[in-house]
Design an enzyme around this catalytic site. Structure first.
Site, PDB file in Angstrom:
ATOM      1  N   CYS A   1       0.834  -1.199   0.000  1.00  0.00           N
ATOM      2  CA  CYS A   1       0.000   0.000   0.000  1.00  0.00           C
ATOM      3  C   CYS A   1       0.878   1.262   0.000  1.00  0.00           C
ATOM      4  CB  CYS A   1      -0.977  -0.056   1.172  1.00  0.00           C
ATOM      5  SG  CYS A   1      -2.421   0.967   0.923  1.00  0.00           S
TER       6      CYS A   1
ATOM      7  N   HIS B   1      -3.548  -5.050   0.682  1.00  0.00           N
ATOM      8  CA  HIS B   1      -2.921  -5.621   1.888  1.00  0.00           C
ATOM      9  C   HIS B   1      -2.970  -7.146   1.863  1.00  0.00           C
ATOM     10  CE1 HIS B   1      -2.368  -1.846   4.122  1.00  0.00           C
ATOM     11  NE2 HIS B   1      -3.414  -1.444   3.421  1.00  0.00           N
TER      12      HIS B   1
ATOM     13  N   GLU C   1      -1.321  -9.130   3.520  1.00  0.00           N
ATOM     14  CA  GLU C   1      -1.119  -9.701   4.869  1.00  0.00           C
ATOM     15  C   GLU C   1      -2.445 -10.014   5.564  1.00  0.00           C
ATOM     16  OE1 GLU C   1      -0.848  -6.577   4.073  1.00  0.00           O
ATOM     17  OE2 GLU C   1      -1.147  -5.195   5.751  1.00  0.00           O
TER      18      GLU C   1
HETATM   19  N1  GLN Z   1      -1.853   6.656   3.058  1.00  0.00           N
HETATM   20  C1  GLN Z   1      -1.977   5.913   1.855  1.00  0.00           C
HETATM   21  C2  GLN Z   1      -3.358   6.056   1.240  1.00  0.00           C
HETATM   22  O1  GLN Z   1      -4.277   6.434   1.917  1.00  0.00           O
HETATM   23  C3  GLN Z   1      -1.668   4.458   2.075  1.00  0.00           C
HETATM   24  C4  GLN Z   1      -2.631   3.785   2.986  1.00  0.00           C
HETATM   25  C5  GLN Z   1      -2.140   2.464   3.505  1.00  0.00           C
HETATM   26  O2  GLN Z   1      -0.944   2.166   3.436  1.00  0.00           O
HETATM   27  N2  GLN Z   1      -3.029   1.657   4.047  1.00  0.00           N
HETATM   28  O3  GLN Z   1      -3.530   5.796   0.087  1.00  0.00           O
END
Ligand code: GLN
Length: 538
Positions: free
Chosen positions: A380, A514, A516
């Protein structure tokens, strides 16, 4: 209607009630039963989405896009059952529902009270939204005696009364301290905790006693007598090297037998614990050992709970013990960490994150991994930082940045304002609410043919869980491709980049989702398996 198992905790917090609930569920599954685990929290946040990971640990996102407590992650990892929005609630959500109803005039002039209005709302949460589950395991967050907990405890008492005492079981997790000076384990705190529970109208049917060594029979007898619980239902929940050894420990102590006996439900003489036996076996027979760096700003382990677990799962599959070194990227960017911080790392993960603090340190970490051929997994935010890194250092866009940082520059990562969800377009504005307005939950992703990532997954289409507001600007696709950075996964309509990979590097992948959140000890996630394999071979 499922049978209910209510899990409360006493004496101390952090005794591992979430894990205990999940382990009990896994024990019941071994007998062929269908389970659903749920959690109720006492805080007034509507969901944990707005809470700091420093204090509360990771936010776990479900397939259907709910931001929930990290215990739901334990439930999934032990049972393989996907959690749903309806499996997690908080005092904030309960009150929010009630106040909305009150404003709509649903209560028709009556004054709204904790009993029955709050408790009815909680009972509704406990008893609704099941399909064909045999057992519902409902965990009450917090410690018995907490003021926030009382309406929840009152509600479980009422549910047991409503459904009949033989259709509901109360399990209390407590603590047995060991006093060094006398060389004895002490039962008094457990007795006091059970008394508190009794004061709220609940007689526990089983006690899981957290302790560092097994209690002897006389001690179990004593607890049974003082707490009015059968001796066989006083369990030594001892601390083991791995939480994944617990299903077998509980089984050995007869937790499954006692629970099924309580409910008068069929008990298999040879339940299926094969997968747990295999995992326990693999936990003690690693052939390799590596250290992976996690470059983030949260020093609390719980902030990256699912990530730690995914690396462990992938390690089990590769027979590799994965040690973790946390790299504090705020310290890194301030120059407070020596160059040797990266020494000896076989792989680097830059996990999810929010905001500018520590971001430059993450970008620097991505540069290090790229230049030194260290396996890199960007999750992400970690993918976004890898894109910024590539734009700065491969395309020469020196001021490449994310609009999340509000620092100007060229936004190669920008705010997502609309996207498709199940055929409908979802829209967000720059000044929208912070809570629950991210792109959340499962979204499909198409993997590009002949890419490294497609080979790893070995399928064409995947579904992964998301939690983000920003995205890579797809306008840079062609320029990056020339430098070997491919977009190897996109949303089905082709507008949202979901995965990048570096074809000039042994293992460099960034994912906008994600992975994970989907890994299980008995079904490790393919990306992590491949990453740990590459790191092991380094
Ligand atoms: N801050 C980034 C976004 O909102 C990544 C978010 C995250 O890593 N969950 O896109």
């Amino acid at each position: 209607m499922p049978k209910y198992i209510f899990i409360t905790g006493g004496v101390l917090s952090s005794l591992g009630k979430g894990v205990a609930s999940a382990v009990i569920a896994a024990n019941l599954q071994a007998h062929g039963y269908k389970v659903r685990c749920r959690k109720m929290d006492g805080y007034l946040n509507v969901d944990p989405g707005t809470m700091s990971p420093y204090k509360h640990g990771e936010v776990f996102v479900t397939d259907d896009g709910a931001e929930t407590d990290l215990d739901l992650g334990h439930y999934e990892r032990f049972t393989g059952v996907s959690a749903q929005r309806t499996d997690s609630t908080s005092a904030g959500r309960i009150y929010n529902n009630i106040i909305q109803k009150e404003r709509r005039g649903d209560y028709l002039g009556s004054d709204i009270q904790v009993i029955p209005h709050v408790t009815d709302e909680i009972k509704d949460f406990i008893t609704s939204n099941y399909t064909d589950e045999d057992f519902a395991l409902i965990e009450v967050g917090g410690t018995i005696g907490d003021i926030e907990q009382r309406p929840f405890v009152e509600s479980i008492r009422q549910v047991a009364l409503d459904v009949g005492r033989k259709n509901a079981m109360f399990i209390h997790l407590s603590y047995i301290p060991y006093l060094k000076t006398t060389g004895k384990m002490k039962t008094k705190p457990t007795q006091a905790s059970v008394r508190e529970l009794l004061g709220q109208g609940i007689q526990p049917d089983m006690l899981l006693c957290r302790c560092d060594q097994h209690m002897d029979d006389s001690m179990r007898k004593k607890i049974a007598m003082f707490c009015n619980v059968s001796e066989r239902s006083v369990i030594s929940a001892i601390t083991l090297p791995s939480i994944y050894d617990l299903p077998l420990l509980y089984r050995k102590q007869g937790v499954d037998r006692e629970i099924l006996n309580y409910f008068n439900a069929p008990y298999k003489e040879s339940p299926d614990f094969t997968k747990w036996e295999e995992i326990s076996e693999n936990l003690t027979s690693f052939k390799n050992e590596i250290t992976v760096g996690i470059a983030g700003k949260y020093q609390l382990k719980d902030a990256y709970k699912s990530l730690y677990q995914s690396l462990l799962h992938a390690g089990l599959k590769n027979h590799t013990k994965v040690n973790i070194r946390l790299i504090d990227t705020e310290q890194l960017e301030k120059g407070k960490l020596g160059k040797d911080i990266f020494d000896g790392l076989s792989g680097i993960v830059v996990p999810g994150g929010f905001g500018f603090r520590g971001a430059e340190g993450k970008i620097r970490t991505a540069t290090y991994a790229r230049e030194n051929n260290i396996p890199y997994l960007g999750i992400c935010f970690g993918m976004q930082m890898a894109v910024i890194e590539a734009c700065r250092n491969l395309l020469g866009i020196k001021d490449a940045s994310s609009s999340e940082f509000e620092k100007g520059g060229t936004s190669v990562i920008g705010l997502m304002t609309e996207w498709e969800k199940e055929g409908e377009v979802e829209k967000r504005s720059v000044d929208g609410n912070m809570g629950g307005t991210l792109r959340l939950g499962n979204y499909p992703c198409y993997l590009t043919e002949n890419t490294f990532t497609r080979k790893i997954y070995n399928v064409e289409n995947i579904e992964e869980r998301h939690r983000h507001r920003y995205e890579m600007n797809i306008a840079y696709e062609a320029a990056l491709k020339e430098k070997g950075i491919l977009i190897s996964g996109k949303s089905p309509d082709g507008t949202l980049p979901e995965i990048i990979e570096n074809i000039n590097h042994p293992w460099f992948v960034g994912v906008q989702f994600h992975p994970e959140l989907k890994s299980k000890p008995f079904a490790p996630h393919p990306l992590f398996v491949s990453f740990v394999k590459a790191a092991t071979m380094l």
